[in-house]
Design an enzyme around this catalytic site. Structure first.
Site, PDB file in Angstrom:
ATOM      1  N   ASN A  29       0.885  -1.167   0.000  1.00 61.49           N
ATOM      2  CA  ASN A  29       0.000   0.000   0.000  1.00 61.49           C
ATOM      3  C   ASN A  29       0.927   1.222   0.000  1.00 61.49           C
ATOM      4  O   ASN A  29       1.601   1.492   1.000  1.00 61.49           O
ATOM      5  CB  ASN A  29      -0.841  -0.050   1.266  1.00 61.49           C
ATOM      6  N   ASN A  93      -6.688  10.488  -0.544  1.00 68.63           N
ATOM      7  CA  ASN A  93      -6.706   9.341  -1.447  1.00 68.63           C
ATOM      8  C   ASN A  93      -6.065   9.717  -2.778  1.00 68.63           C
ATOM      9  O   ASN A  93      -5.802  10.893  -3.060  1.00 68.63           O
ATOM     10  CB  ASN A  93      -8.146   8.880  -1.682  1.00 68.63           C
ATOM     11  N   CYS A 102      -5.581   5.882   7.361  1.00 70.39           N
ATOM     12  CA  CYS A 102      -5.207   4.649   6.664  1.00 70.39           C
ATOM     13  C   CYS A 102      -4.273   3.875   7.577  1.00 70.39           C
ATOM     14  O   CYS A 102      -3.248   4.419   8.021  1.00 70.39           O
ATOM     15  CB  CYS A 102      -4.524   4.988   5.344  1.00 70.39           C
ATOM     16  N   ASN A 104      -2.232   1.205   7.093  1.00 73.68           N
ATOM     17  CA  ASN A 104      -0.872   1.047   6.563  1.00 73.68           C
ATOM     18  C   ASN A 104      -0.173   2.398   6.500  1.00 73.68           C
ATOM     19  O   ASN A 104       1.020   2.525   6.780  1.00 73.68           O
ATOM     20  CB  ASN A 104      -0.916   0.419   5.168  1.00 73.68           C
ATOM     21  N   ASN A 187     -13.079   4.693   9.526  1.00 76.51           N
ATOM     22  CA  ASN A 187     -13.515   4.845   8.142  1.00 76.51           C
ATOM     23  C   ASN A 187     -14.354   3.616   7.786  1.00 76.51           C
ATOM     24  O   ASN A 187     -14.298   2.587   8.464  1.00 76.51           O
ATOM     25  CB  ASN A 187     -12.325   5.035   7.186  1.00 76.51           C
ATOM     26  N   ASN A 220     -15.170   1.222   1.631  1.00 72.57           N
ATOM     27  CA  ASN A 220     -14.167   0.312   1.080  1.00 72.57           C
ATOM     28  C   ASN A 220     -14.771  -1.083   1.129  1.00 72.57           C
ATOM     29  O   ASN A 220     -15.510  -1.414   2.062  1.00 72.57           O
ATOM     30  CB  ASN A 220     -12.898   0.354   1.926  1.00 72.57           C
ATOM     31  N   GLU A 244     -10.585   0.145  -2.577  1.00 73.90           N
ATOM     32  CA  GLU A 244     -10.658   1.307  -1.691  1.00 73.90           C
ATOM     33  C   GLU A 244     -11.373   2.477  -2.368  1.00 73.90           C
ATOM     34  O   GLU A 244     -11.186   2.728  -3.563  1.00 73.90           O
ATOM     35  CB  GLU A 244      -9.253   1.748  -1.279  1.00 73.90           C
ATOM     36  N   CYS A 253      -4.643  -2.937   2.667  1.00 79.14           N
ATOM     37  CA  CYS A 253      -5.419  -1.897   3.339  1.00 79.14           C
ATOM     38  C   CYS A 253      -5.443  -2.245   4.817  1.00 79.14           C
ATOM     39  O   CYS A 253      -6.006  -3.279   5.202  1.00 79.14           O
ATOM     40  CB  CYS A 253      -6.835  -1.816   2.767  1.00 79.14           C
ATOM     41  N   GLY A 254      -4.812  -1.412   5.648  1.00 81.06           N
ATOM     42  CA  GLY A 254      -4.700  -1.732   7.066  1.00 81.06           C
ATOM     43  C   GLY A 254      -6.030  -1.726   7.789  1.00 81.06           C
ATOM     44  O   GLY A 254      -6.369  -2.664   8.510  1.00 81.06           O
TER      45      GLY A 254
END
Length: 314
Positions: A29, A93, A102, A104, A187, A220, A244, A253-254
């Protein structure tokens, strides 16, 4: 916002001439990172999209500006509850849209602060940072970082607790709509369980899956295959792909990995473990559940962070 057109990318990037940047990633990522310790280099949506353009810019899943919290309204608000959250992760983004945070990106953000000499964080030390998804605490763990992602919650709590599903997801490569569960990690995420790895590889994520009902700010979408057996030596394991918001499919995606573990653990029932390994195209991240303040269950995300290059825009 669509990708920046060819005729405007050049002029937009020229407005950033001389900008120092780094390129980093967490399990694939990837991010463009900019240090702004004086709070004088705000980067707008069009500029972020141009930087993240993979053909005409640097190329990334998102842009992270490292700025002291006191220079942003959101940061100043967080400082009232967490005075030690000196640094704020200003994240956009790839399409230039603002995002809450985010998982990551948080690890890469802290690693970037270290490599830039903006913080001193010894192995085992912790750092509190601000994000639009709230205050996060990050611990350095040798060659990686562990992030307290805070509490999770169902986006549609009543429906989820009653039915274990709250929406339907339609995606290219899947013949019928699949039931899903929507989870907030600060999120929004919508998690779909698939039965076989062949279904996962056959799902085409060039276009955004359709979610009904869709959370208020979009979502997401994670497609997840539980391992067989699901649990080995007390650790659960799943394989995941993700589309995402504002980006498309990413290598990892963490927050999505956390949401996937939340959903699979929920479906597995009371005997499901608190520790999970989530396999993504870019590698493996760890997810762990623990009791947080006020009786809320928190999620910890752990994994590597790498800076691969630094440079200056011409």
């Amino acid at each position: 916002m669509n990708a920046t057109p060819a005729e405007t990318t050049g002029p937009i990037l020229r407005t950033l001439s001389g900008l120092r940047f780094s390129k980093g990633h967490g399990t694939g990522n990837d991010f463009v990172l900019v240090a702004d310790p004086e709070g004088v280099r705000a980067i707008g949506a069009d500029q972020a999209a141009a930087l993240c353009d993979r053909h005409r810019g640097i190329g990334a899943d998102g842009l992270i500006r490292a700025v002291p919290s006191r220079f942003l309204p959101e940061g100043r608000e967080l400082l009232t509850e967490a005075p030690d959250a000196e640094w704020f992760m200003d994240y956009r983004n790839a399409d230039g849209s603002l995002s809450e945070m985010c998982g990551n990106g948080v690890r890469v953000f802290v690693h970037f602060l270290r490599t830039e000499g903006l913080i001193d964080l010894p192995d085992g030390g912790s750092l509190t940072i601000g994000t639009r998804g709230g205050v996060k605490t990050v611990v350095r763990t040798g060659d990686g970082y562990a992030v307290d992602m805070g509490p999770w919650e169902f986006i549609f709590p009543g429906e989820a607790s009653a039915k274990a599903m709250d929406s339907l997801v339609t995606a290219d490569g899947l013949e019928v709509a699949r039931p899903a569960l929507s989870v907030s990690m600060g999120n929004p995420h919508t998690v779909v369980a698939l039965a076989e790895l062949s279904e996962l590889t056959g799902t085409r994520l060039f276009t955004a899956p359709k979610v009904d009902p869709v959370p208020a700010n979009g979502t997401n979408v994670e497609f997840v295959v539980p391992a067989e057996p699901l649990v080995h030596d007390g650790v659960g394991s799943v394989t995941m792909r993700v589309h995402e918001r504002g980006v498309g499919e990413t290598q990892s995606c963490g927050t999505g990995a956390c949401a996937a573990a939340v959903a699979i653990r929920h479906w597995a029932g009371a005997e499901a473990p608190d520790a999970w390994r989530v396999h993504v195209p870019g590698g493996v991240v760890g997810v762990k559940f623990f009791a947080g303040p006020g009786g809320h269950e928190h999620v910890e995300l752990s994994g590597p962070a790498v800076i691969v290059a630094s440079g200056t825009l011409s």
